[in-house]
Design an enzyme around this catalytic site. Structure first.
Site, short mmCIF file in Angstrom:
data_model
loop_
_atom_site.label_atom_id
_atom_site.label_comp_id
_atom_site.label_asym_id
_atom_site.label_seq_id
_atom_site.Cartn_x
_atom_site.Cartn_y
_atom_site.Cartn_z
N MET A 1 -11.55 -6.30 5.44
CA MET A 1 -10.73 -5.36 6.23
C MET A 1 -10.33 -6.05 7.54
O MET A 1 -11.19 -6.55 8.27
CB MET A 1 -11.50 -4.08 6.55
CG MET A 1 -11.70 -3.12 5.39
SD MET A 1 -10.20 -2.62 4.50
CE MET A 1 -9.23 -1.84 5.79
N HIS B 1 -8.61 1.12 -3.79
CA HIS B 1 -9.50 0.87 -2.65
C HIS B 1 -10.23 2.18 -2.31
O HIS B 1 -9.63 3.09 -1.74
CB HIS B 1 -8.65 0.37 -1.48
CG HIS B 1 -9.39 0.12 -0.21
ND1 HIS B 1 -8.74 -0.12 0.99
CD2 HIS B 1 -10.72 0.07 0.06
CE1 HIS B 1 -9.65 -0.31 1.94
NE2 HIS B 1 -10.85 -0.19 1.40
N ASP C 1 -4.98 3.63 -1.69
CA ASP C 1 -6.06 3.92 -0.75
C ASP C 1 -6.62 5.32 -0.98
O ASP C 1 -5.91 6.31 -0.81
CB ASP C 1 -5.54 3.83 0.69
CG ASP C 1 -5.26 2.40 1.09
OD1 ASP C 1 -6.19 1.58 1.02
OD2 ASP C 1 -4.11 2.09 1.47
N SER D 1 0.85 -1.19 0.00
CA SER D 1 0.00 0.00 0.00
C SER D 1 0.88 1.23 0.00
O SER D 1 1.70 1.43 0.90
CB SER D 1 -0.89 0.01 1.24
OG SER D 1 -1.44 1.30 1.40
N ASP E 1 -6.50 -6.63 4.28
CA ASP E 1 -5.92 -5.28 4.31
C ASP E 1 -5.99 -4.74 5.74
O ASP E 1 -7.07 -4.57 6.30
CB ASP E 1 -6.73 -4.39 3.35
CG ASP E 1 -6.20 -2.96 3.26
OD1 ASP E 1 -5.11 -2.69 3.79
OD2 ASP E 1 -6.90 -2.13 2.63
N MET F 1 -12.42 4.34 -0.19
CA MET F 1 -13.05 4.54 1.12
C MET F 1 -13.76 5.88 1.07
O MET F 1 -13.33 6.87 1.66
CB MET F 1 -11.98 4.50 2.22
CG MET F 1 -11.48 3.09 2.50
SD MET F 1 -9.91 3.07 3.40
CE MET F 1 -8.79 3.16 2.02
N MET G 1 -9.28 8.04 0.28
CA MET G 1 -10.08 8.38 1.47
C MET G 1 -10.67 9.78 1.32
O MET G 1 -9.97 10.70 0.88
CB MET G 1 -9.20 8.35 2.72
CG MET G 1 -8.48 7.03 2.93
SD MET G 1 -7.52 7.10 4.44
CE MET G 1 -6.67 5.51 4.35
N HIS H 1 -1.39 -1.22 -4.18
CA HIS H 1 -2.66 -0.91 -3.53
C HIS H 1 -2.72 0.59 -3.26
O HIS H 1 -1.82 1.16 -2.63
CB HIS H 1 -2.75 -1.70 -2.22
CG HIS H 1 -4.05 -1.57 -1.50
ND1 HIS H 1 -5.17 -2.30 -1.84
CD2 HIS H 1 -4.41 -0.82 -0.44
CE1 HIS H 1 -6.17 -1.99 -1.02
NE2 HIS H 1 -5.74 -1.08 -0.16
C1 DX5 Z 1 -6.33 1.34 5.81
C2 DX5 Z 1 -5.93 1.08 4.39
C3 DX5 Z 1 -4.78 0.18 4.24
C4 DX5 Z 1 -3.48 0.66 4.86
C5 DX5 Z 1 -2.87 -0.57 5.46
O1 DX5 Z 1 -7.57 1.94 5.84
O2 DX5 Z 1 -7.01 0.50 3.66
O3 DX5 Z 1 -4.57 -0.22 2.89
O4 DX5 Z 1 -2.59 1.25 3.97
O5 DX5 Z 1 -1.80 -0.18 6.25
P1 DX5 Z 1 -1.06 -1.18 7.24
O6 DX5 Z 1 -0.53 -2.32 6.41
O7 DX5 Z 1 -0.02 -0.32 7.82
O8 DX5 Z 1 -2.09 -1.66 8.23
ZN ZN Z 2 -6.58 -0.32 1.65
#
Ligand code: DX5
Ligand code: ZN
Length: 219
Positions: free
Chosen positions: A137, A66, A35, A8, A176, A68, A37, A33
């Site tokens: 998750m 991903h 993310d 990620s 994840d 969110m 947000m 990956h």
């Molecule tokens: C959290 C994200 C993850 C995050 C994981 O909401 O969806 O993808 O980057 O980070 P680690 O591996 O540090 O838990």
């Molecule tokens: Zn993620």
């Protein structure tokens, strides 16, 4: 199924993103990956479609996007055109989840469904026949570096059992959050195929070694 490590980039150095992405690709990452947000669905902000579009020409690795965000339907076209290979949407983020998954596939992008730690596998039943990935998750979404939640393991097992008995299910299981050298094996044993890891991969200055350590624990 081949095990895939998906670093990620949330934990990468944003001012050296190109360097970090090239380093991951040269050192055995299978997917990237990304993310996204929105500060509403999760209490944090990260990247937008411009980042996905900027990453696209830099790497051959599939981009695992991903979302969110609340109301993901309004962003599918933008992320598809930005170059996503998979778009993952949260079941909890829209009342129109079936429609959103269909929309993703309309753009020839793989569709993934995501569930938070508090959402049971049973809630996915209607969409499992039409998805290519199911992301469980293993922390509450929003931040890197959180602790893995053991209670999510039984959901991975449940999904793995379901896809073995239902002929029309054809999805990979992704995990994840909190994935590291202490936790990855339990998720692989439960049936996961794709392993997202952020803070662990970037924790030392040697992402290649971290990726290899994770791979050795599951292959
Ligand atoms: C959290 C994200 C993850 C995050 C994981 O909401 O969806 O993808 O980057 O980070 P680690 O591996 O540090 O838990
Ligand atoms: Zn993620």
């Amino acid at each position: 199924m081949a095990m895939k490590i998906a670093p990620s980039i949330l934990s990468a150095d944003f001012l050296n993103l190109q360097r970090d992405v090239e380093n991951l690709e040269a050192n055995g990452a299978d997917l990237l990956h990304v993310d996204i947000m929105d500060g509403h669905f999760v209490p944090n902000l990260s990247f937008g479609p411009q980042t996905v579009a900027a990453l696209r020409p830099l790497t051959k690795l599939p981009l695992d996007v991903h979302l969110m965000v609340d109301g993901p339907e309004q962003f599918i076209e933008t992320f598809a055109k930005a170059g996503a290979d998979t778009i993952l949407v949260h079941l909890e983020s829209t009342p129109h989840i079936y429609h959103v998954l269909q929309l993703i596939q309309k753009y020839n992008v793989k569709a993934g469904i995501v569930i938070n730690p508090g959402t049971p596998v049973d809630a996915l039943k209607a969409v499992l026949p039409i998805v290519q990935q199911v992301l469980v998750m293993t922390v509450n979404p929003g931040f890197g570096g959180q602790e893995f939640l053991e209670t999510t393991l039984s959901k991975i097992t449940h999904l793995d059992q379901l896809r073995q008995v239902e002929a029309d299910y054809d999805f990979e299981i992704e995990v994840d959050g909190g994935i590291n050298d202490q936790t990855i094996k339990s998720t692989a044993d439960a049936g996961a195929d794709i392993f997202v890891a952020g803070s662990y991969v970037f924790s030392a200055n040697t992402p290649g070694q971290q990726i290899q350590t994770l791979r050795n624990l599951i292959e």
